[in-house]
Design an enzyme around this catalytic site. Structure first.
Site, PDB file in Angstrom:
ATOM      1  N   LYS A   9       0.660  -1.250   0.014  1.00 59.20           N
ATOM      2  CA  LYS A   9      -0.069  -0.084   0.015  1.00 59.20           C
ATOM      3  C   LYS A   9       0.796   1.334   0.050  1.00 59.20           C
ATOM      4  CE  LYS A   9      -3.651  -2.450   2.441  1.00 59.20           C
ATOM      5  NZ  LYS A   9      -4.789  -2.201   3.509  1.00 59.20           N
ATOM      6  N   TYR A  49     -12.141  -2.179  -3.466  1.00 54.24           N
ATOM      7  CA  TYR A  49     -12.808  -2.322  -1.962  1.00 54.24           C
ATOM      8  C   TYR A  49     -14.386  -1.992  -2.029  1.00 54.24           C
ATOM      9  CZ  TYR A  49      -8.152  -1.854   0.417  1.00 54.24           C
ATOM     10  OH  TYR A  49      -6.818  -2.054   0.722  1.00 54.24           O
ATOM     11  N   ASN A 114      -2.911  -0.175   7.222  1.00 51.63           N
ATOM     12  CA  ASN A 114      -1.724  -1.085   7.222  1.00 51.63           C
ATOM     13  C   ASN A 114      -0.880  -1.256   5.806  1.00 51.63           C
ATOM     14  OD1 ASN A 114      -3.307  -3.215   5.607  1.00 51.63           O
ATOM     15  ND2 ASN A 114      -4.681  -3.084   7.255  1.00 51.63           N
ATOM     16  N   HIS A 117      -1.969  -5.375   1.396  1.00 50.35           N
ATOM     17  CA  HIS A 117      -3.503  -6.208   1.143  1.00 50.35           C
ATOM     18  C   HIS A 117      -3.279  -7.515   0.659  1.00 50.35           C
ATOM     19  CE1 HIS A 117      -7.277  -6.750  -0.432  1.00 50.35           C
ATOM     20  NE2 HIS A 117      -6.838  -7.511  -1.471  1.00 50.35           N
ATOM     21  N   GLU A 128      -9.908  -9.557  -7.870  1.00 52.85           N
ATOM     22  CA  GLU A 128      -9.034  -8.718  -7.630  1.00 52.85           C
ATOM     23  C   GLU A 128      -8.162  -8.868  -8.696  1.00 52.85           C
ATOM     24  OE1 GLU A 128      -8.005  -9.011  -3.526  1.00 52.85           O
ATOM     25  OE2 GLU A 128      -9.777  -8.273  -2.829  1.00 52.85           O
TER      26      GLU A 128
END
Ligand code: CDP
Ligand code: MG
Length: 149
Positions: A9, A49, A114, A117, A128
């Site tokens: 991320k 998401y 965080n 993913h 995804e």
């Protein structure tokens, strides 16, 4: 063979942590069969998401996800999804176990952000992976360890 979508991320590149995190994924034994960098846009974040778009905290996740480029990867292996979820660790910092990637590279003790993913199911992984990679961008390779275990 099972595949999972992995995303380093925003913040990981700025903190020079990409190599450390990728090392842990390789050390666990997963085969990386695709990798690229990308600056996400709002539409892609919302698609990725989708299950969280209606949450009251989604705007926070959306802004965080757009803060800088991400590194996208596909990990492959038997039980790749479950193995990577364990290796990634819990969602919230107070729950992250030491030894997990999220637990060892937390962004602080208060934010819900965080660093990694990892798809939460085989179905999510398929969705995804299709969102982020074309078939041509996936590079299968022969593992010399196949047949040893
Ligand atoms: O990523 P994971 O599947 O562990 O958790 P999630 O519940 O699916 O949430 C997706 C991501 O949203 C988390 O990894 C956090 O980055 C973010 N999040 C957030 O910003 N605020 C929350 N209250 C919960 C999650
Ligand atoms: Mg999730």
């Amino acid at each position: 063979m099972e595949r999972t979508l992995l995303m380093l991320k925003p913040g990981v590149l700025q903190r020079r942590l990409a190599g450390d995190i990728i090392k842990r994924i390789e050390s666990k034994g997963l085969k990386l069969v695709a990798m690229k960098m990308k600056q996400l846009d709002r539409e892609t974040v919302r698609a990725h998401y989708a299950e969280h778009v209606e949450k009251d905290w989604f705007h926070y996740l959306e802004d965080f996800s757009l803060k800088g480029p991400v590194v996208l990867m596909i990990g492959e292996g038997k039980n790749a999804v479950v193995i990577m979820r364990k290796l990634a660790g819990a969602t919230y910092v107070a729950d992250m176990e030491p030894g997990t990637i999220r637990g060892d590279f937390a962004l602080g003790t208060t934010t819900p952000d965080n660093c990694l993913h990892a798809s939460d199911s085989v179905e999510s992984a398929e969705r995804e992976i299709a969102l982020f990679f074309t078939e041509e961008e996936i590079c299968p390779w022969t593992d010399p360890l196949e047949g040893w275990m």
